[in-house]
Structure formats: structure tokens, C-alpha cells
Design a protein around this motif. Structure first.
Motif, PDB file in Angstrom:
ATOM      1  N   ASP A 121      -0.255   6.961  -5.827  1.00 49.95           N
ATOM      2  CA  ASP A 121      -1.240   6.095  -5.184  1.00 49.95           C
ATOM      3  C   ASP A 121      -2.666   6.597  -5.402  1.00 49.95           C
ATOM      4  O   ASP A 121      -3.604   5.810  -5.442  1.00 49.95           O
ATOM      5  CB  ASP A 121      -0.938   5.891  -3.693  1.00 49.95           C
ATOM      6  CG  ASP A 121      -0.958   7.166  -2.888  1.00 49.95           C
ATOM      7  OD1 ASP A 121      -0.400   8.180  -3.349  1.00 49.95           O
ATOM      8  OD2 ASP A 121      -1.527   7.145  -1.781  1.00 49.95           O
ATOM      9  N   VAL A 122      -2.857   7.915  -5.555  1.00 54.21           N
ATOM     10  CA  VAL A 122      -4.196   8.450  -5.832  1.00 54.21           C
ATOM     11  C   VAL A 122      -4.677   7.947  -7.188  1.00 54.21           C
ATOM     12  O   VAL A 122      -5.835   7.532  -7.338  1.00 54.21           O
ATOM     13  CB  VAL A 122      -4.207   9.992  -5.767  1.00 54.21           C
ATOM     14  CG1 VAL A 122      -5.555  10.552  -6.198  1.00 54.21           C
ATOM     15  CG2 VAL A 122      -3.849  10.462  -4.357  1.00 54.21           C
ATOM     16  N   TYR A 123      -3.795   7.937  -8.175  1.00 49.45           N
ATOM     17  CA  TYR A 123      -4.148   7.420  -9.498  1.00 49.45           C
ATOM     18  C   TYR A 123      -4.532   5.940  -9.413  1.00 49.45           C
ATOM     19  O   TYR A 123      -5.467   5.498 -10.078  1.00 49.45           O
ATOM     20  CB  TYR A 123      -2.968   7.576 -10.469  1.00 49.45           C
ATOM     21  CG  TYR A 123      -2.699   8.996 -10.873  1.00 49.45           C
ATOM     22  CD1 TYR A 123      -3.240   9.523 -12.050  1.00 49.45           C
ATOM     23  CD2 TYR A 123      -1.896   9.827 -10.096  1.00 49.45           C
ATOM     24  CE1 TYR A 123      -2.989  10.820 -12.434  1.00 49.45           C
ATOM     25  CE2 TYR A 123      -1.637  11.137 -10.472  1.00 49.45           C
ATOM     26  CZ  TYR A 123      -2.189  11.632 -11.639  1.00 49.45           C
ATOM     27  OH  TYR A 123      -1.953  12.917 -12.018  1.00 49.45           O
ATOM     28  N   GLU A 124      -3.817   5.187  -8.587  1.00 56.71           N
ATOM     29  CA  GLU A 124      -4.099   3.756  -8.455  1.00 56.71           C
ATOM     30  C   GLU A 124      -5.382   3.479  -7.678  1.00 56.71           C
ATOM     31  O   GLU A 124      -6.098   2.529  -7.986  1.00 56.71           O
ATOM     32  CB  GLU A 124      -2.922   3.058  -7.762  1.00 56.71           C
ATOM     33  CG  GLU A 124      -1.680   3.001  -8.626  1.00 56.71           C
ATOM     34  CD  GLU A 124      -0.514   2.354  -7.910  1.00 56.71           C
ATOM     35  OE1 GLU A 124      -0.347   2.583  -6.684  1.00 56.71           O
ATOM     36  OE2 GLU A 124       0.232   1.620  -8.574  1.00 56.71           O
ATOM     37  N   GLU A 125      -5.679   4.289  -6.665  1.00 50.70           N
ATOM     38  CA  GLU A 125      -6.866   4.058  -5.833  1.00 50.70           C
ATOM     39  C   GLU A 125      -8.152   4.550  -6.479  1.00 50.70           C
ATOM     40  O   GLU A 125      -9.236   4.089  -6.127  1.00 50.70           O
ATOM     41  CB  GLU A 125      -6.672   4.724  -4.469  1.00 50.70           C
ATOM     42  CG  GLU A 125      -5.611   4.035  -3.634  1.00 50.70           C
ATOM     43  CD  GLU A 125      -5.254   4.787  -2.365  1.00 50.70           C
ATOM     44  OE1 GLU A 125      -5.816   5.869  -2.115  1.00 50.70           O
ATOM     45  OE2 GLU A 125      -4.407   4.286  -1.615  1.00 50.70           O
ATOM     46  N   ALA A 126      -8.039   5.459  -7.436  1.00 45.86           N
ATOM     47  CA  ALA A 126      -9.229   5.998  -8.098  1.00 45.86           C
ATOM     48  C   ALA A 126      -9.857   4.951  -9.013  1.00 45.86           C
ATOM     49  O   ALA A 126      -9.162   4.156  -9.643  1.00 45.86           O
ATOM     50  CB  ALA A 126      -8.862   7.243  -8.906  1.00 45.86           C
ATOM     51  N   ASP A 127     -11.193   4.964  -9.063  1.00 44.49           N
ATOM     52  CA  ASP A 127     -11.896   4.118 -10.034  1.00 44.49           C
ATOM     53  C   ASP A 127     -11.755   4.693 -11.433  1.00 44.49           C
ATOM     54  O   ASP A 127     -11.733   3.950 -12.415  1.00 44.49           O
ATOM     55  CB  ASP A 127     -13.379   4.006  -9.649  1.00 44.49           C
ATOM     56  CG  ASP A 127     -13.547   3.283  -8.328  1.00 44.49           C
ATOM     57  OD1 ASP A 127     -13.322   2.057  -8.297  1.00 44.49           O
ATOM     58  OD2 ASP A 127     -13.881   3.947  -7.324  1.00 44.49           O
ATOM     59  N   TRP A 128     -11.714   6.018 -11.509  1.00 40.85           N
ATOM     60  CA  TRP A 128     -11.499   6.703 -12.777  1.00 40.85           C
ATOM     61  C   TRP A 128     -10.546   7.869 -12.553  1.00 40.85           C
ATOM     62  O   TRP A 128     -10.716   8.634 -11.603  1.00 40.85           O
ATOM     63  CB  TRP A 128     -12.797   7.283 -13.347  1.00 40.85           C
ATOM     64  CG  TRP A 128     -13.829   6.289 -13.728  1.00 40.85           C
ATOM     65  CD1 TRP A 128     -13.929   5.590 -14.895  1.00 40.85           C
ATOM     66  CD2 TRP A 128     -14.962   5.903 -12.947  1.00 40.85           C
ATOM     67  NE1 TRP A 128     -15.038   4.787 -14.869  1.00 40.85           N
ATOM     68  CE2 TRP A 128     -15.700   4.965 -13.685  1.00 40.85           C
ATOM     69  CE3 TRP A 128     -15.439   6.271 -11.680  1.00 40.85           C
ATOM     70  CZ2 TRP A 128     -16.862   4.395 -13.213  1.00 40.85           C
ATOM     71  CZ3 TRP A 128     -16.590   5.696 -11.208  1.00 40.85           C
ATOM     72  CH2 TRP A 128     -17.302   4.767 -11.975  1.00 40.85           C
ATOM     73  N   ASN A 129      -9.586   8.019 -13.436  1.00 42.51           N
ATOM     74  CA  ASN A 129      -8.767   9.213 -13.537  1.00 42.51           C
ATOM     75  C   ASN A 129      -9.288   9.932 -14.776  1.00 42.51           C
ATOM     76  O   ASN A 129      -9.218   9.392 -15.886  1.00 42.51           O
ATOM     77  CB  ASN A 129      -7.282   8.861 -13.684  1.00 42.51           C
ATOM     78  CG  ASN A 129      -6.747   8.251 -12.405  1.00 42.51           C
ATOM     79  OD1 ASN A 129      -6.618   8.937 -11.408  1.00 42.51           O
ATOM     80  ND2 ASN A 129      -6.462   6.955 -12.436  1.00 42.51           N
ATOM     81  N   VAL A 130      -9.855  11.120 -14.573  1.00 43.20           N
ATOM     82  CA  VAL A 130     -10.607  11.788 -15.630  1.00 43.20           C
ATOM     83  C   VAL A 130      -9.989  13.134 -15.954  1.00 43.20           C
ATOM     84  O   VAL A 130      -9.761  13.964 -15.060  1.00 43.20           O
ATOM     85  CB  VAL A 130     -12.084  11.985 -15.193  1.00 43.20           C
ATOM     86  CG1 VAL A 130     -12.869  12.741 -16.267  1.00 43.20           C
ATOM     87  CG2 VAL A 130     -12.731  10.646 -14.889  1.00 43.20           C
TER      88      VAL A 130
END
Length: 184
Positions: A121-130
Motif C-alpha cells: 500500500d505504501v508503493y500505491e499511495e506514493a506519488d513516486w517510488n524512487v
């Protein structure tokens, strides 16, 4: 940095006894390299105390806080969320877009730094996964590189307010003075 919209760092997860030093270093790196505050999980009180002590001695402004709802911070963040992960897009491919959202559009940034396995869910809620690199590395290193790219080195020239002590740069040796000593 403090002239721009807020940059906060959220330490997601903390395993007492295992992550104590790393969690503290996330906070110290956030402070030293231009973030405005760090949010630690509520079981990381020792890290909060250390970061607050360093801020008291070496200057600020910088805030360290505990939260009992790290995922709530992400869900309710009024700005953009950057999740630092080795599985994300390459920093060199998205840094200009993130910098534009922060500096030009004025969006506050929340930088999420994990410790243990991060839920999807953190990956989905983030605007960018960097990903600073797509190789295994320290979350502290990833945070440092990201902040330096975000601020384009401006954080290295920062002035520290209300410091009791300051480090005097030297070619060799170590020198720390009272902030009131020497030339200002």
C-alpha cells in the motif's frame, strides 16, 4: 529547506535493538541535509532524544517527532509522497519532476524511508517510488543522495540557528568550538 515548502522524512518501521542506530542516522541525515523534520515510529524514542540533543547543540531549525500512525501520516499527507526504495524509478529520471513539484508548485514533500519490508500500500499511495540505485544499499545513503539531488547542493551551505557548538572545517584533525567563540 526552510525557505521552501516543507520536506519531512518518515521512518517507516523500527525494530528496537536492531534498527536503533540506523533509525537515528535517518534522523541525523534528514537534519544535516535539509529536511525540516523527521517523524519516527512511537517505539523509537531513543532516536528522537538523540536527534533532539544534536539539534539543541549544533543548531536548527529542525523538529523530531514520534507518531503512532505512520501509515496515517502517508494517507493524510497534504502534499506529495516520495517513497525511497531500491525498486523504484531511477532518481536521475524523476528528480527534476519532484524538484519542480516541490520548489515551483510549492508542494510539501514527505520522504518515506523503510526499515523492514514495506507493505504494498505504501508503493500505491506514493506519488513516486524512487530508487537511488536498484542495488541493495543503506536507507541512510538513499536519503542522503536524494536530499542532495532535491536541493542541488544548497543544503551544504546552510546556516544553523541557535547552535551552541560548531564544527570548524580542517584538512586534518577535529575541531569543535562554542558557537560564540572565534569569528562569526
Amino acid at each position: 529547506m526552510h525557505d521552501d515548502s516543507e520536506v519531512a522524512v518518515l521512518r517507516l518501521g523500527h525494530r528496537p535493538g536492531r534498527d536503533d542506530r540506523m533509525t537515528t542516522h535517518v534522523g541525523l541525515t534528514a537534519r544535516a541535509l535539509g529536511a525540516d523534520r523527521v517523524l519516527f515510529p512511537d517505539n523509537a524514542g531513543q532516536s528522537l532524544e538523540t536527534v533532539a540533543d544534536i539539534t539543541d547543540r549544533f543548531g536548527g531549525p529542525f523538529e523530531a517527532e514520534l507518531t503512532d500512525s505512520p501509515h496515517g501520516i502517508i494517507r493524510n499527507w497534504e502534499g506529495r509522497v516520495v517513497h525511497l526504495t531500491m525498486y523504484g524509478e531511477r532518481v536521475q529520471d524523476v528528480e527534476a519532476e519532484i524538484r519542480g513539484a516541490h520548489l515551483e508548485d510549492g508542494d510539501p514533500l514527505l520522504l518515506v524511508v523503510g526499515s523492514e519490508k514495506v507493505s504494498f500500500d505504501v508503493y500505491e499511495e506514493a506519488d513516486w517510488n524512487v530508487g537511488v540505485t536498484n542495488q541493495p544499499h543503506s536507507e541512510v545513503a538513499g536519503l542522503a543522495v536524494f536530499l542532495d539531488r532535491l536541493f542541488e547542493g544548497r543544503e551544504l551551505e546552510r546556516e544553523w540557528a541557535d547552535a551552541d557548538r560548531r564544527v570548524i572545517p580542517m584538512e586534518t584533525g577535529k575541531r569543535v568550538e562554542s558557537a560564540g567563540d572565534g569569528e562569526e
